[in-house]
Design a protein around this motif. Structure first.
Motif, PDB file in Angstrom:
ATOM      1  N   GLN A 166       5.403  -4.903  -3.648  1.00 22.86           N
ATOM      2  CA  GLN A 166       6.461  -5.200  -2.266  1.00 22.86           C
ATOM      3  C   GLN A 166       7.833  -5.805  -2.743  1.00 22.86           C
ATOM      4  O   GLN A 166       8.973  -5.130  -2.317  1.00 22.86           O
TER       5      GLN A 166
ATOM      6  N   GLU B  70       9.952  -3.133  -4.880  1.00 20.98           N
ATOM      7  CA  GLU B  70      10.292  -2.090  -4.072  1.00 20.98           C
ATOM      8  C   GLU B  70      11.466  -2.459  -3.004  1.00 20.98           C
ATOM      9  O   GLU B  70      12.603  -1.892  -2.942  1.00 20.98           O
TER      10      GLU B  70
ATOM     11  N   THR C  86       9.252   6.701  -4.624  1.00 17.25           N
ATOM     12  CA  THR C  86       8.208   6.664  -3.813  1.00 17.25           C
ATOM     13  C   THR C  86       7.293   5.596  -3.918  1.00 17.25           C
ATOM     14  O   THR C  86       7.364   4.710  -5.072  1.00 17.25           O
ATOM     15  N   ARG C  87       6.450   5.147  -3.037  1.00 17.64           N
ATOM     16  CA  ARG C  87       5.492   4.119  -3.047  1.00 17.64           C
ATOM     17  C   ARG C  87       4.600   4.170  -4.004  1.00 17.64           C
ATOM     18  O   ARG C  87       4.316   3.312  -5.068  1.00 17.64           O
TER      19      ARG C  87
ATOM     20  N   LYS D 178       4.007   1.927  -7.629  1.00 21.40           N
ATOM     21  CA  LYS D 178       2.921   1.387  -7.981  1.00 21.40           C
ATOM     22  C   LYS D 178       2.602   1.574  -9.355  1.00 21.40           C
ATOM     23  O   LYS D 178       1.995   0.529 -10.240  1.00 21.40           O
TER      24      LYS D 178
ATOM     25  N   SER E 233       0.034   0.010   7.279  1.00 20.71           N
ATOM     26  CA  SER E 233       0.591  -0.582   6.073  1.00 20.71           C
ATOM     27  C   SER E 233       0.475  -2.192   6.229  1.00 20.71           C
ATOM     28  O   SER E 233       0.136  -2.836   5.415  1.00 20.71           O
TER      29      SER E 233
END
Length: 335
Positions: free
Chosen positions: A40, A43, A54-55, A59, A293
């Motif tokens: 988090q 990002e 992208t998430r 990751k 989320s």
């Protein structure tokens, strides 16, 4: 400083004491919180500056299971490395110009741009967009030739005041960060470096909540307020007549919110319960609308599919209601 600031400081001290107790009691559960917060933070801090991917890629980059594909991912990977270095070695990273330069160089380690680890060599400006698409200069930082001495001065002043032990670090940290941003010492990366330095200075003073709950994510969700208080705190900075208090209040409020989140999460993470019960308890901590989320943040010990299945069961049981669909989906509690 006023009673509001003193109240925030007192509350953070109280939460800090309780966090130390949790750290001693539930070390295994904490690893899940660390992993979530790292993703988090990486990002969110980059997203504030318009650096995105992208998430799933975030990751993978945080887990070091892939290599950067473009300039944004290069800078995201650099941020990950600096953040990890601070997590592991903050006790051995004193606040000096040389260490700040080294961290900045690490930020651009994967980039082909030759700006990492060097103070700015051209004048920079802090601009603000107008509604018509044009922009205006909101603040003019120090000139390049003034920058090295100015950074050395604020580092020395901060370290001496910390060593004197008279003023609480929670008050000194936002003042240092505001000065750093008004100097704006680099051609690029000033915002990200300022947030990394917040983490470093908090850790060095014993406030390690950012390792378990992302401060950057909280700032990103409130970035308009973040920019507003920075603007207020920079007014008349050159005349040494600026008001630090709005930024102090903002940062202390963010830290306090993170400590509150930490207590919510550690209580859920530490429980050995079925997934649906963990998700049920997480929903009970929410007021008004909440998303999948947000529940995943509270339940890092269970996988995304388990959270989704649990939400479906709670909807079917009539305990919560699902609204909208796709990316706009949110939930509310019934009763």
């Amino acid at each position: 400083m006023g009673s509001e600031v003193l109240s925030l400081v007192a509350q953070i001290h109280e939460f800090k004491g309780r966090q130390e107790m949790y750290l001693a009691q539930k070390p295994a559960a904490l690893e899940r919180l660390i992993e979530t917060a790292e993703v988090q933070s990486t990002e969110a801090s980059n997203k504030i500056e318009g650096i995105v991917t992208t998430r799933a890629r975030i990751k993978q980059l945080c887990d070091e299971k892939t290599t950067p594909r473009n300039r944004d991912e290069e800078e995201i990977s650099g941020y990950r490395d600096v953040l990890n270095t601070i997590h592991k070695s903050y006790k051995y990273i004193p606040l000096t110009p040389n260490y700040i330069l080294q961290l900045h160089e690490m930020l651009y380690h994967y980039s082909g741009r030759c700006i990492g680890g060097r103070f700015k060599n051209v004048q920079n400006y802090i601009s603000e967009p107008r509604a018509d698409g044009t922009s205006f200069v909101r603040f003019t930082p120090l000139q390049p030739y003034e920058t090295p001495d100015a950074i050395a001065t604020i580092c020395e002043s901060y370290s001496k005041t910390i060593d004197d032990g008279v003023i609480d670090p929670l008050l000194l940290i936002p003042i240092f960060i505001n000065d750093f941003l008004c100097i704006h010492p680099f051609n690029d990366g000033n915002g990200r470096m300022s947030r990394l330095l917040i983490t470093l200075l908090l850790y060095r003073s014993g406030y390690v909540v950012g390792r378990y709950v992302s401060l950057e994510a909280k700032i990103e969700r409130n970035k308009n307020a973040y920019y507003d208080v920075l603007q207020t705190a920079s007014t008349r900075w050159h005349e040494e007549d600026n008001d630090f208090v709005p930024f102090i209040k903002y940062l202390l409020g963010t830290i306090l919110s993170a400590y509150r989140d930490f207590e919510d999460r550690i209580q859920l993470v530490g429980e050995k319960l079925p997934a649906v019960e963990l998700v049920r308890r997480a929903t009970q901590k929410k007021v008004g609308k909440f998303t999948k989320s947000e529940l995943m943040e509270l339940c890092p010990s269970i996988k995304k599919a388990s959270v989704e299945n649990s939400l479906k069961k709670l909807v079917d049981n009539g305990e919560i209601t699902r609204h909208s669909s796709g990316k706009n989906t949110f939930y509310t509690r019934n009763g």
